[in-house]
Design an enzyme around this catalytic site. Structure first.
Site, short mmCIF file in Angstrom:
data_model
loop_
_atom_site.label_atom_id
_atom_site.label_comp_id
_atom_site.label_asym_id
_atom_site.label_seq_id
_atom_site.Cartn_x
_atom_site.Cartn_y
_atom_site.Cartn_z
N GLY A 1 0.81 -1.22 0.00
CA GLY A 1 0.00 0.00 0.00
C GLY A 1 0.84 1.25 0.00
N TRP B 1 5.86 -6.60 -0.81
CA TRP B 1 4.57 -7.25 -1.08
C TRP B 1 4.65 -8.54 -1.88
CZ3 TRP B 1 3.42 -6.76 -6.39
CH2 TRP B 1 4.05 -5.71 -7.06
N ASN C 1 8.98 0.70 -3.69
CA ASN C 1 9.42 2.08 -3.93
C ASN C 1 9.26 2.93 -2.67
OD1 ASN C 1 6.45 1.67 -5.01
ND2 ASN C 1 6.59 3.66 -4.03
N ASP D 1 8.23 4.57 -9.14
CA ASP D 1 7.35 3.47 -8.72
C ASP D 1 7.91 2.11 -9.12
OD1 ASP D 1 5.20 2.27 -7.52
OD2 ASP D 1 3.73 2.77 -9.07
N ASP E 1 9.25 -0.70 -7.75
CA ASP E 1 9.51 -1.61 -6.63
C ASP E 1 10.59 -2.63 -7.02
OD1 ASP E 1 6.73 -1.37 -4.88
OD2 ASP E 1 6.40 -1.13 -7.03
N ARG F 1 12.19 -4.40 -11.54
CA ARG F 1 11.21 -3.58 -12.26
C ARG F 1 11.87 -2.38 -12.96
NH1 ARG F 1 5.40 -2.16 -9.41
NH2 ARG F 1 4.89 -0.29 -10.57
N ASN G 1 7.42 -7.09 -13.72
CA ASN G 1 6.63 -6.76 -12.53
C ASN G 1 6.57 -8.00 -11.64
OD1 ASN G 1 4.32 -5.76 -10.82
ND2 ASN G 1 4.52 -4.03 -12.22
N ALA H 1 -10.61 -19.18 -14.54
CA ALA H 1 -10.47 -20.65 -14.52
C ALA H 1 -9.04 -21.09 -14.23
CB ALA H 1 -10.92 -21.22 -15.87
#
Lengths: 278, 527
Positions: free
Chosen positions: B191, B242, B260, B303, B305, B330, B389, B518
């Site tokens: 977050g 995360w 970040n 940004d 991370d 990243r 990512n 699925a």
């Protein structure tokens, strides 16, 4: 028996709640109740009069703390925890100045101040609503010189209303895009939106093992199939394999190469120049 | 009446305590996964390399559908597995365990039929995704959007206990898959909407009690604090860990990446390198004490991370056998480190980047201040989503190659905050025309051994000489790990959402992909 009925009702209410929540778009990033704009406006006035001397008019803090980062504010809903601090005051944290009590503010005024603070938190939390305001820094004359010179833009583009041959007119382009979107399109005019897309469409010629060829607008090119729209408007799919040749013409090929070569100043000068073409 | 309930509860507790794991997961099986897939990455190394080799380059073209499962339950706000199919299922003794925000499932690994599902109550958490579950003994561990750690009975899906790991009101949200190391349940928070301090922590697997916390920013006066201008900047510096980490049992080190720094697109209030944000960190999992760190992006403002899986493997570099750790980060750079001490061996870009002014002697790319986000916008590559990512990479020890799905795209990065920066304080606007591809990177020097256009989702390497992944068109792919050549493909109707995984049951190797709403399972037709 009544207990069971109550339980049943409880289940129904919980389910109804879940359905209502499922339908509610998750637009407000920061968790909490929806804001009342009238209360936010009233709260802002009260905040500026009573609080901004220490916490700054935007509540990001001055001699007093940044309230957008305050756990008391973040955990509050309608002023119930903010009100306790406002009414009682606080000793200064870490040797900082203490906060006096604001005992004359009513519950409803504190509720409005809380609503204003929550609106500030929501504004900080939702980056997709941040306004982009400082984009126009370029020099239009330098942009025009780059357009007609080193940038080679004038090889394919004109700024006059009529575009001869395969030339693409950019007349009026500043009226079709906001400055940030126009800046993006200068960097790379990705197809999909905007009035000049048809001319940007990739075309493709598929040669089949028989030697027959089919040409059209490229709809999709994957690892295993290519899809085109032919002159009659039909979409046609070809399975790739031995003997099938695919030649794609990308009118944006130059832009794809150029993107790595622009300086930020060149992009902003071009933006300033194109902004003169309303 | 009350007494009877108490006695009953006591009886249940005794029964639970006296039972062994049965079809549960023993700590030994966590160290030697065998034919199963007991953790997010399959094992502690993060290689996502399975020793199973029934499916080979020679027979993979025969793959047939074993089953399709549509996990039906929806989370409290209506999210299905489809909206966020990021979880890699665990496979333990014939059952697959996986999750979406607010939901955990157990399905039959032979048929895809649901055994149970668990629904967490409605809550205010941000539903970004759920990467899966951790397991130990008879118990599963799930983190929820509103930052609770829930322990579930793997036999029934019934909750055993729930503890809060972070306050949702402060805008933390959680997506990680808990990692079990010995008697530790390790979870990190997420977050970066507002400016919170970040941490990972360890919980007792039986009680949920906190064992330790490690904050990704130092305290004032500690080593590392000199990379921040003030205690206030450090206290609000972000760095969310995360993604599940990896573990070396011999070194007893737990490795993870941090996110970040905050405010995200505004570095003015945090001049300096901002340790330990955007870093790879090695911790003692018994104490939470840091052994070493390596910062992938000093003073990040884009940004990017550095949370991507730190993959552990051993290889010979310059004639010396080394214990290594590699991350495709990243920020567009591939790093190889000595995992005993964090010393850097390789720093190599795996896409075109334009944000650095060279590489420091210690291996970190040096950010170019001219490419920081600005009110007028700055053209930057990679875009906000990064050169790669969270999707899990893979490593094939036989080939010595590291596989990653990468993206090459430019964006215009804005700092929108003109006064004090708060939260994101800006954003990246991707310009479009991005390209996706699967890359094979040589572990020894980071050079690109091959490139296969279209790579999307996670990767799975196998001893059968088959590399599994997907592409943006919804094709599931089997590639030759040595060349990148397509060996098998099938159209699944949506893009691969998670990392593919594999297991063996009744002498047959299954490969499972999460696609749309699925799970698709494939195996070879019976001879």
């Amino acid at each position: 028996m009544p207990k069971r009925v109550l339980l049943c009702l409880g289940v129904v209410l919980v389910l109804a709640g879940a359905v209502a929540m499922a339908q509610q778009p998750d637009t407000q990033y920061h968790p909490g109740p929806k804001l009342d704009p009238a209360a936010v406006a009233r709260g802002q006035k009260l905040f500026i009069t009573n609080c901004s001397f220490c916490h700054a008019a935007d509540a990001t803090g001055a001699s007093g703390p940044d309230l957008l980062r305050s756990p008391i504010v973040l955990r509050d809903q309608h002023g119930e925890t903010i009100g306790v601090v406002v009414h009682a005051g606080r000793p200064g944290a870490g040797g900082g100045p203490s906060m006096p009590a604001f005992s004359s503010l009513t519950e409803s005024q504190i509720g409005d101040i809380a609503e204003f603070l929550h609106s500030r938190v929501v504004a900080a939390a939702d980056r997709f609503d941040y306004p982009i305001t400082g984009v126009m820094t370029g020099n239009a004359a330098a942009g025009a010189a780059y357009f007609n010179g080193a940038g080679k833009c004038s090889t394919c583009h004109t700024v006059s209303d009529t575009a001869p041959g395969t030339m693409i007119s950019l007349a009026g382009i500043a009226g079709r895009f906001t400055p940030p979107n126009l800046l993006k399109r200068i960097a790379y005019p990705a197809p999909a939106r905007g009035a000049i897309d048809e001319t940007a469409a990739e075309t493709v010629k598929v040669t089949l093992p028989s030697g027959a060829t089919v040409s059209g607008v490229l709809i999709h090119q994957g690892e295993f199939h290519v899809v085109l729209r032919d002159a009659d408007g039909w979409q046609r799919t070809f399975t790739l394999g031995p003997g099938v040749q695919v030649a794609v013409h990308d009118p944006l090929a130059f832009h794809k190469q150029q993107i790595g070569k622009y300086s930020d100043a060149e992009l902003h000068n071009l933006l300033a120049y194109l902004e003169t073409l309303k | 009446m009350k007494r009877r309930v108490l006695l009953m509860l006591l009886g249940l507790a005794l029964a639970a305590a006296s039972q062994g794991p049965g079809l549960g997961l023993t700590p030994a099986a966590l160290l030697r996964p065998g034919t199963g897939w007991p953790t997010y990455n399959g094992d502690y190394s993060g290689q996502r390399y399975s020793a199973l080799h029934q499916i080979t380059a020679a027979n993979v073209h025969e793959l047939a559908l074993a089953w399709v499962s549509h996990p039906a339950a929806r989370g409290a706000r209506g999210e299905s597995f489809a909206s966020t199919s990021k979880a890699t299922p665990l496979e333990v003794n014939g059952t697959l365990y996986f999750s979406a925000p607010d939901v955990a499932w157990a399905i039959d690994a032979r048929t895809g039929r649901e055994r149970w599902h668990y629904l967490y109550p409605p809550n205010d958490g941000h539903r970004n995704g759920s990467r899966g579950l951790g397991m130990l003994g008879n118990w599963l561990y799930l983190v929820t959007p509103d930052n609770h750690l829930v322990c579930l009975d793997a036999r029934t899906g019934k909750p055993r206990w729930t503890v809060e790991i972070a306050d949702v009101k402060l805008d933390y949200f959680s997506t990680t898959a808990p990692v079990i190391v010995k008697n530790h349940v390790i979870v990190g928070v997420g977050g970066d909407t507002l400016d919170n301090p970040a941490y990972i922590e360890s919980r007792d697997p039986d009680t949920g009690e906190l064992q330790w916390q490690f904050f990704t920013e130092p305290r004032p006066g500690q080593p590392g604090s000199e990379t921040w201008p003030s205690a206030d900047a450090m206290e609000h510096g972000g760095g969310m860990p995360w993604i599940p980490g990896t573990y070396d049992p011999a070194l007893n080190l737990y490795y993870f990446g941090t996110g970040n720094p905050n405010p995200v697109y505004d570095g003015r209030s945090r001049v300096g390198d901002d340790l330990w944000t955007c870093s790879i960190v090695a911790l003692n999992p018994d104490t939470g004490k840091m052994a070493w760190y390596f910062q992938a992006s000093p003073h990040d403002t884009h940004d990017w991370d550095a949370v991507e899986t730190p993959v552990l493997f051993n290889a010979t570099v310059a004639g010396r056998p080394r214990k290594l750790l590699a991350q495709a980060s990243r920020n567009g750079y591939f790093f190889v480190l000595d995992r005993t001490n964090g010393h850097h061996l390789v720093t190599a870009p795996f896409i075109t980047t334009n944000w650095t002014r060279g590489i420091r002697p210690t291996g970190q790319p040096q950010p170019n201040p001219a490419k920081e986000p600005a009110p007028q916008g700055t053209l930057v590559v990679p875009a906000e989503g990064g050169g790669t990512n969270w999707h899990p990479p893979a490593y094939d020890p036989a080939a010595g190659l590291f596989y990653v799905n990468a993206t090459q795209e430019y964006s215009i990065d804005y700092r929108t905050a003109l006064g004090k920066g708060e939260g994101y304080a800006g954003r990246g606007e991707p310009v479009g025309g991005g390209q996706e591809f699967t890359l094979a990177l040589a572990a020894a020097d980071g050079h690109i051994a091959w490139r296969h256009n279209g790579g999307v989702g996670g990767l799975l390497a196998t001893a059968g000489g088959v590399l599994f992944t997907g592409n943006g068109d919804g094709d599931l792919l089997a590639l030759d790990p040595a060349t990148g050549k397509t060996l098998w493909h099938t159209q699944a109707g949506a893009t691969l959402g998670n990392g593919p995984m594999t297991y063996e049951l009744d002498g047959r190797q299954y490969v499972v992909f999460g696609v749309g709403d699925a799970l698709f399972a494939f195996y070879l037709p019976q001879a």
